[in-house]
Design an enzyme around this catalytic site. Structure first.
Site, PDB file in Angstrom:
ATOM      1  N   ARG A  48     -24.142 -60.248  43.860  1.00 60.84           N
ATOM      2  CA  ARG A  48     -23.392 -61.008  44.877  1.00 60.84           C
ATOM      3  C   ARG A  48     -23.212 -60.169  46.131  1.00 60.84           C
ATOM      4  NH1 ARG A  48     -20.859 -57.349  45.968  1.00 60.84           N
ATOM      5  NH2 ARG A  48     -19.123 -56.388  44.892  1.00 60.84           N
ATOM      6  N   ASP A  54     -12.298 -57.722  50.738  1.00 61.96           N
ATOM      7  CA  ASP A  54     -12.536 -56.663  49.753  1.00 61.96           C
ATOM      8  C   ASP A  54     -11.264 -55.883  49.422  1.00 61.96           C
ATOM      9  OD1 ASP A  54     -15.161 -56.607  48.621  1.00 61.96           O
ATOM     10  OD2 ASP A  54     -15.883 -56.464  50.688  1.00 61.96           O
ATOM     11  N   ASP A  57      -9.093 -58.639  45.375  1.00 65.81           N
ATOM     12  CA  ASP A  57      -9.188 -59.510  44.188  1.00 65.81           C
ATOM     13  C   ASP A  57      -8.288 -59.023  43.059  1.00 65.81           C
ATOM     14  OD1 ASP A  57     -10.850 -57.302  43.570  1.00 65.81           O
ATOM     15  OD2 ASP A  57     -12.362 -58.526  42.548  1.00 65.81           O
ATOM     16  N   GLY A 156     -25.911 -49.138  42.294  1.00 64.82           N
ATOM     17  CA  GLY A 156     -25.121 -48.352  43.241  1.00 64.82           C
ATOM     18  C   GLY A 156     -25.232 -48.881  44.660  1.00 64.82           C
ATOM     19  N   GLY A 158     -23.675 -51.656  45.850  1.00 65.66           N
ATOM     20  CA  GLY A 158     -22.512 -52.456  46.256  1.00 65.66           C
ATOM     21  C   GLY A 158     -22.734 -53.958  46.105  1.00 65.66           C
ATOM     22  N   ASN A 202     -11.615 -53.147  37.707  1.00 66.58           N
ATOM     23  CA  ASN A 202     -11.997 -54.094  38.754  1.00 66.58           C
ATOM     24  C   ASN A 202     -11.225 -55.409  38.659  1.00 66.58           C
ATOM     25  OD1 ASN A 202     -13.842 -54.251  36.299  1.00 66.58           O
ATOM     26  ND2 ASN A 202     -14.200 -56.224  37.270  1.00 66.58           N
ATOM     27  N   ASP A 206     -16.695 -60.203  41.199  1.00 62.67           N
ATOM     28  CA  ASP A 206     -18.136 -60.066  40.960  1.00 62.67           C
ATOM     29  C   ASP A 206     -18.623 -61.019  39.876  1.00 62.67           C
ATOM     30  OD1 ASP A 206     -17.607 -58.044  42.672  1.00 62.67           O
ATOM     31  OD2 ASP A 206     -18.004 -56.417  41.264  1.00 62.67           O
ATOM     32  N   ASN A 251     -21.356 -44.350  43.308  1.00 59.23           N
ATOM     33  CA  ASN A 251     -21.199 -44.372  41.854  1.00 59.23           C
ATOM     34  C   ASN A 251     -19.760 -44.689  41.482  1.00 59.23           C
ATOM     35  OD1 ASN A 251     -21.031 -43.967  39.127  1.00 59.23           O
ATOM     36  ND2 ASN A 251     -22.710 -42.501  39.168  1.00 59.23           N
ATOM     37  N   TYR A 260     -12.059 -46.002  43.664  1.00 62.68           N
ATOM     38  CA  TYR A 260     -11.705 -47.380  43.277  1.00 62.68           C
ATOM     39  C   TYR A 260     -10.407 -47.452  42.455  1.00 62.68           C
ATOM     40  CZ  TYR A 260     -12.194 -52.242  42.072  1.00 62.68           C
ATOM     41  OH  TYR A 260     -11.962 -53.596  41.954  1.00 62.68           O
TER      42      TYR A 260
HETATM   43  C1  GLA Z   1     -15.936 -53.999  43.177  1.00 60.70           C
HETATM   44  C2  GLA Z   1     -15.108 -54.659  42.076  1.00 60.70           C
HETATM   45  C3  GLA Z   1     -14.551 -56.008  42.544  1.00 60.70           C
HETATM   46  C4  GLA Z   1     -13.826 -55.866  43.886  1.00 60.70           C
HETATM   47  C5  GLA Z   1     -14.687 -55.110  44.898  1.00 60.70           C
HETATM   48  C6  GLA Z   1     -13.941 -54.811  46.168  1.00 60.70           C
HETATM   49  O1  GLA Z   1     -17.091 -54.751  43.423  1.00 60.70           O
HETATM   50  O2  GLA Z   1     -15.893 -54.837  40.920  1.00 60.70           O
HETATM   51  O3  GLA Z   1     -13.697 -56.535  41.561  1.00 60.70           O
HETATM   52  O4  GLA Z   1     -12.583 -55.268  43.739  1.00 60.70           O
HETATM   53  O5  GLA Z   1     -15.161 -53.885  44.370  1.00 60.70           O
HETATM   54  O6  GLA Z   1     -13.574 -55.980  46.780  1.00 60.70           O
END
Ligand code: GLA
Length: 512
Positions: A48, A54, A57, A156, A158, A202, A206, A251, A260
């Site tokens: 995606r 960003d 979520d 890697g 994004g 996360n 995604d 990474n 993250y």
């Molecule tokens: C990664 C995570 C997502 C989201 C994005 C940033 O892709 O897997 O859940 O947080 O970063 O928006």
């Protein structure tokens, strides 16, 4: 209820003939890995690109991504053994591995030993839990499987190669074990947490984008009150996006404690601190629902400004504007909070602080930038609603439309860089080159700290934009770069069909 689709041909791609040779290689590779087997079906999930929204979520604010044509495809056969053998068309990078399947769903992921089988196990674990859930008290035995994967989402980069891989794995395991129909809602719900087993906390963007994607459409993804993706079309015909992979590999797993996951923890602590200072703590209906079991920034907003159904854009925008104002006044340590300062404001001891906030997800930091991170979340979430408003209104003046959409993306990039600190100078440079050469908006997409940039442009500006990025970024930054590497770094950005199953019938159709 919308089901994960099942196709008998490749018509779900925008240009089916362009994909035939890749499927033919996958079939060939499967045959050489498992000469005695016949492919029974294929499971496929796409990557995606996120257009805007960003690092919000996991705070349960809506986002606007779309599934893209690069994807992961698994060719599958089943058997009665106690193993799943996974192989890959790129066997140098991803050598064959054997995963033992026991009676229960307790597969061990060794986080110290980083292998691609770990990602498969993530998908397997959530599939096994779902099968257990469906069988109730009854016993079930997982089928043995032989699988060959073919993945073209850059790792890697994004563009959520890991989510595409995990979702394709889950779908393959479910189908192999007799789940002939699965709703998009269920597949998303179970896969959203799959990568948590690897230690990445996360949100759900995604997986949701990978499952709900539709050809030619972007997605409005909501997490509350319900997790769902709503496809929509762009109001302007000559609008197009370009995705450029910076070739700076991000990474996510190795850097999670400083990047993250640290954002997840910072925002979680900000959630609790704001909840305390704004009198939201203990309010009925406001759950401690973040990944760290704290108040989420969405929860704080609803506790302070009243409930929001996630759909009334005007109301959401008013509440977010109020929070932007409140954050600046409430989180006063603009240089960042030390643990001592947090403890003082939260009225807890250092030991309690560690137990509550730093135990579940290990992170490393000097100070916690609670003000910057929460300001980013509320501002970025407001921009998502403004973008959706723009995209769902009739366009009277195309040039103004492009300017307005582009500005929202550029403001997003500014905040990702300055407030969220998930961009860097190289990524900023790519955005600047693009804006000088025909892009209306350019921003880092996904987690950041490397990866890809998404550029908004028009079909007329597209050739100029692409050639300047090639000459001014790729050829200067990587003087030895080969033509085919450049081709791969500039990624097809057409909005694509989401996860699906394919019958083995497609094999006969690959020859002509
Ligand atoms: C990664 C995570 C997502 C989201 C994005 C940033 O892709 O897997 O859940 O947080 O970063 O928006």
């Amino acid at each position: 209820m919308s089901l994960v689709p099942y196709f008998n041909d490749l018509s779900f791609y925008s240009d089916p003939s362009a994909h035939k040779s890749r499927y033919a290689s996958l079939v060939k590779s499967f045959k050489s890995n498992f000469p005695d087997d016949k492919i029974e079906f294929f499971a496929r999930s796409p990557g995606r690109v996120n257009l805007i929204g960003d690092h919000i979520d996991y705070n349960y604010f809506p986002v606007l991504p779309m599934a893209i044509e690069v994807d992961v495809v698994a060719a599958v056969s089943t058997n009665d053994s106690s193993f799943i053998i996974i192989s890959n068309t790129d066997s140098d990078k991803f050598p064959q591995e054997k995963v033992a399947i026991g009676q229960d769903s307790d597969f061990v992921i060794d986080r110290e030993h980083h292998t691609w089988a770990n990602y498969f196990k993530c998908g397997l674990i959530v599939a096994a839990k779902f099968l257990q859930e469906k069988s109730g008290e009854g016993k079930y035995k997982l089928k043995g499987m032989n699988i060959t994967f073919s993945g073209i989402v850059p790792t890697g980069g994004g563009l959520s190669s890991s989510a595409a891989f995990c979702v394709a794995s889950t779908l393959a395991v479910l189908h192999a074990n007799g789940v002939k129909e699965i709703s998009k809602a269920d597949l998303t719900r179970i896969t959203v947490v799959s990568e948590h087993y690897l230690g990445l906390n996360n949100g759900g963007m995604d997986q949701c984008a990978s499952v709900y994607g539709e050809q030619g459409k972007a997605l409005f993804i909501e997490f509350q009150p319900q997790l769902k993706g709503t496809p929509f079309e762009f109001p302007v015909k000559n609008l197009t996006f370009v995705i450029t992979n910076s070739l700076q590999v991000s990474n996510k797993y190795e850097t999670a404690p400083i990047h993250y996951n640290l954002r997840v923890v910072e925002m979680a602590i900000a959630g609790d601190l704001l909840a305390k200072k704004l009198g939201v703590e203990g309010k009925p209906g406001i759950a401690r629902d973040s990944n760290v079991d704290t108040y989420s920034l969405r929860g704080v907003m609803e506790g302070y400004c009243g409930p929001w159904d996630g759909e009334n854009l005007k109301e959401g925008a008013a509440k977010l504007s109020k929070m932007i104002d409140v954050v600046s006044k409430t989180l006063t340590e603009k240089k960042g909070y030390t643990v001592e300062q947090c403890c003082k404001e939260l009225g807890i001891t250092a030991e309690e602080f560690h137990l509550k906030y730093l135990e579940k997800i290990p992170v490393k930091f000097d100070v916690l930038k609670l003000y910057q991170r929460s300001l980013h979340v509320y501002r970025e979430s407001l921009r998502v609603l403004q973008t959706l408003q723009l995209l769902s209104s009739p366009v009277e003046d195309e040039s103004k439309f492009f300017q307005a959409f582009g500005s929202l993306m550029n403001e997003s990039q500014h905040d990702l860089d300055v407030l969220n600190e998930s961009s860097n100078s190289k990524l900023n440079e790519i955005c600047a080159i693009a804006l000088d050469n025909g892009a209306y908006g350019s921003r880092v997409t996904g987690a950041g700290w490397g990866g890809s940039i998404v550029h908004l442009t028009s079909t007329e500006n597209l050739p100029r934009l692409t050639s300047s990025l090639i000459d001014t970024y790729y050829k200067r930054e990587f003087p030895q770069i080969k033509e085919e590497e450049i081709q791969e770094a500039v990624i097809d950005s057409k909005p694509a069909t989401g996860s699906c199953l394919l019958s083995a019938e497609i094999i006969d159709k690959l020859v002509n």
